[in-house]
Scaffold this motif. Structure first.
Motif, PDB file in Angstrom:
ATOM      1  N   CYS A  63      -9.826  -2.326   4.447  1.00  0.00           N
ATOM      2  CA  CYS A  63      -9.271  -3.281   3.486  1.00  0.00           C
ATOM      3  C   CYS A  63      -7.790  -3.450   3.748  1.00  0.00           C
ATOM      4  O   CYS A  63      -7.203  -2.804   4.618  1.00  0.00           O
ATOM      5  CB  CYS A  63      -9.505  -2.799   2.053  1.00  0.00           C
ATOM      6  N   ILE A  64      -7.188  -4.335   2.972  1.00  0.00           N
ATOM      7  CA  ILE A  64      -5.745  -4.567   3.010  1.00  0.00           C
ATOM      8  C   ILE A  64      -5.165  -4.149   1.672  1.00  0.00           C
ATOM      9  O   ILE A  64      -5.734  -4.448   0.618  1.00  0.00           O
ATOM     10  CB  ILE A  64      -5.440  -6.063   3.248  1.00  0.00           C
ATOM     11  N   LEU A  65      -4.048  -3.473   1.696  1.00  0.00           N
ATOM     12  CA  LEU A  65      -3.337  -3.117   0.476  1.00  0.00           C
ATOM     13  C   LEU A  65      -2.193  -4.099   0.269  1.00  0.00           C
ATOM     14  O   LEU A  65      -1.383  -4.321   1.183  1.00  0.00           O
ATOM     15  CB  LEU A  65      -2.783  -1.702   0.562  1.00  0.00           C
ATOM     16  N   GLY A  66      -2.122  -4.691  -0.913  1.00  0.00           N
ATOM     17  CA  GLY A  66      -1.054  -5.653  -1.191  1.00  0.00           C
ATOM     18  C   GLY A  66      -0.522  -5.490  -2.595  1.00  0.00           C
ATOM     19  O   GLY A  66      -1.222  -5.033  -3.498  1.00  0.00           O
ATOM     20  N   GLY A  67       0.740  -5.868  -2.776  1.00  0.00           N
ATOM     21  CA  GLY A  67       1.306  -5.814  -4.118  1.00  0.00           C
ATOM     22  C   GLY A  67       2.798  -5.545  -4.124  1.00  0.00           C
ATOM     23  O   GLY A  67       3.470  -5.638  -3.094  1.00  0.00           O
ATOM     24  N   GLU A  68       3.308  -5.226  -5.318  1.00  0.00           N
ATOM     25  CA  GLU A  68       4.743  -5.025  -5.463  1.00  0.00           C
ATOM     26  C   GLU A  68       5.058  -4.153  -6.672  1.00  0.00           C
ATOM     27  O   GLU A  68       4.232  -3.979  -7.570  1.00  0.00           O
ATOM     28  CB  GLU A  68       5.470  -6.364  -5.618  1.00  0.00           C
ATOM     29  N   ARG A  69       6.277  -3.645  -6.661  1.00  0.00           N
ATOM     30  CA  ARG A  69       6.909  -3.071  -7.827  1.00  0.00           C
ATOM     31  C   ARG A  69       8.347  -3.585  -7.835  1.00  0.00           C
ATOM     32  O   ARG A  69       9.045  -3.483  -6.833  1.00  0.00           O
ATOM     33  CB  ARG A  69       6.883  -1.535  -7.821  1.00  0.00           C
ATOM     34  N   LYS A  70       8.740  -4.169  -8.949  1.00  0.00           N
ATOM     35  CA  LYS A  70      10.060  -4.789  -9.085  1.00  0.00           C
ATOM     36  C   LYS A  70      10.288  -5.838  -8.000  1.00  0.00           C
ATOM     37  O   LYS A  70      11.380  -5.977  -7.453  1.00  0.00           O
ATOM     38  CB  LYS A  70      11.170  -3.732  -9.080  1.00  0.00           C
ATOM     39  N   ALA A  71       9.207  -6.565  -7.673  1.00  0.00           N
ATOM     40  CA  ALA A  71       9.190  -7.672  -6.695  1.00  0.00           C
ATOM     41  C   ALA A  71       9.321  -7.209  -5.255  1.00  0.00           C
ATOM     42  O   ALA A  71       9.429  -8.029  -4.344  1.00  0.00           O
ATOM     43  CB  ALA A  71      10.272  -8.701  -7.007  1.00  0.00           C
ATOM     44  N   LEU A  72       9.282  -5.912  -5.007  1.00  0.00           N
ATOM     45  CA  LEU A  72       9.433  -5.365  -3.654  1.00  0.00           C
ATOM     46  C   LEU A  72       8.117  -4.760  -3.167  1.00  0.00           C
ATOM     47  O   LEU A  72       7.324  -4.243  -3.963  1.00  0.00           O
ATOM     48  CB  LEU A  72      10.530  -4.302  -3.627  1.00  0.00           C
TER      49      LEU A  72
END
Length: 232
Positions: A63-72
């Motif tokens: 799979c692919i991991l995607g996302g952010e915390r505080k836009a980073l």
């Protein structure tokens, strides 16, 4: 048919979403990412709230991991929360495990609704067509920004309402839905979005191409739907 709007993930009232058709909006940028990824051939998106949960699911298969915390971008993840990263060569026939500060939380908190649709400016017209075909009462849920009201999601809500009324002017609107429509009509070129705190945060990070992309109207004609923990 009646339309209501909730202003952030922290304002989701379970009693008001159970059995309803929900449209979740987080145009900057989670629902724009999801819509783009699915449009580019992503097999499914699994939204989760915590980073640890995303990592645990990722260990179960390719799979692919995607996302952010505080836009980073999150350390160790394949992609950030930029829709421009989710190209066909990256996502085609892959699962995307996604966690963001606002959008995935909003999606998960709507569990129990009859339908949970993923909306953004880039697929707003398709969303309006879908909900009109369903002929159900609608609650448009704005992800917001860290639990607070966000201009960008609210204007997108107004645009979706505008598209719905174009086809069915007899739709009933709550006061907040009327307000979203009014705000959109004052800024049909979307210039008022630039006043949003989250817009300015992304701009400060130099992600101007993300902003340009996410603020385009109706460039995608699919409506991803969250069913049993997965978006397809």
């Amino acid at each position: 048919m009646k339309i209501d709007v909730m202003i952030s993930a922290d304002h989701i009232n379970k009693e008001e979403v159970i059995g309803k058709t929900i449209v979740v909006i987080d145009i900057l940028r989670a629902t724009s990412v999801i819509t783009t990824a699915i449009n580019n051939g992503c097999k499914e998106v699994i939204p989760v709230i915590e980073i640890e949960e995303a990592l645990a699911i990722a260990n179960e298969g390719e799979c692919i991991l995607g996302g952010e915390r505080k836009a980073l971008k999150i350390d160790g993840f394949n992609c950030s929360n930029s829709p421009l990263e989710y190209t066909q060569d990256i996502v085609n026939n892959k699962r995307l495990i996604m966690t963001t500060s606002n959008g995935t939380k909003a999606i998960k908190r709507c569990e129990g609704a009859k339908n949970i649709l993923i909306g953004a400016m880039i697929n707003a017209k398709a969303v309006s067509d879908k909900v009109l075909n369903l002929e159900e009462d609608i609650v448009i849920v704005n992800a917001g920004t860290y639990g607070q009201f966000s201009i960008d999601d609210f204007i997108c809500s107004g645009y979706i309402i505008h598209c719905i009324l174009d086809q069915n002017p007899k739709v009933e609107l709550t006061d907040i839905a009327k307000t979203a429509l009014f705000i959109y009509k004052q800024s049909t070129d979307l210039s008022f979005i630039k006043e949003a705190t989250h817009y300015n945060r992304i701009e400060e990070l130099g992600l101007l191409k993300d902003l340009e992309y996410c603020c385009q109207k109706d460039i995608i004609d699919i409506v991803p739907e969250y069913i049993d923990g997965r978006i397809k």
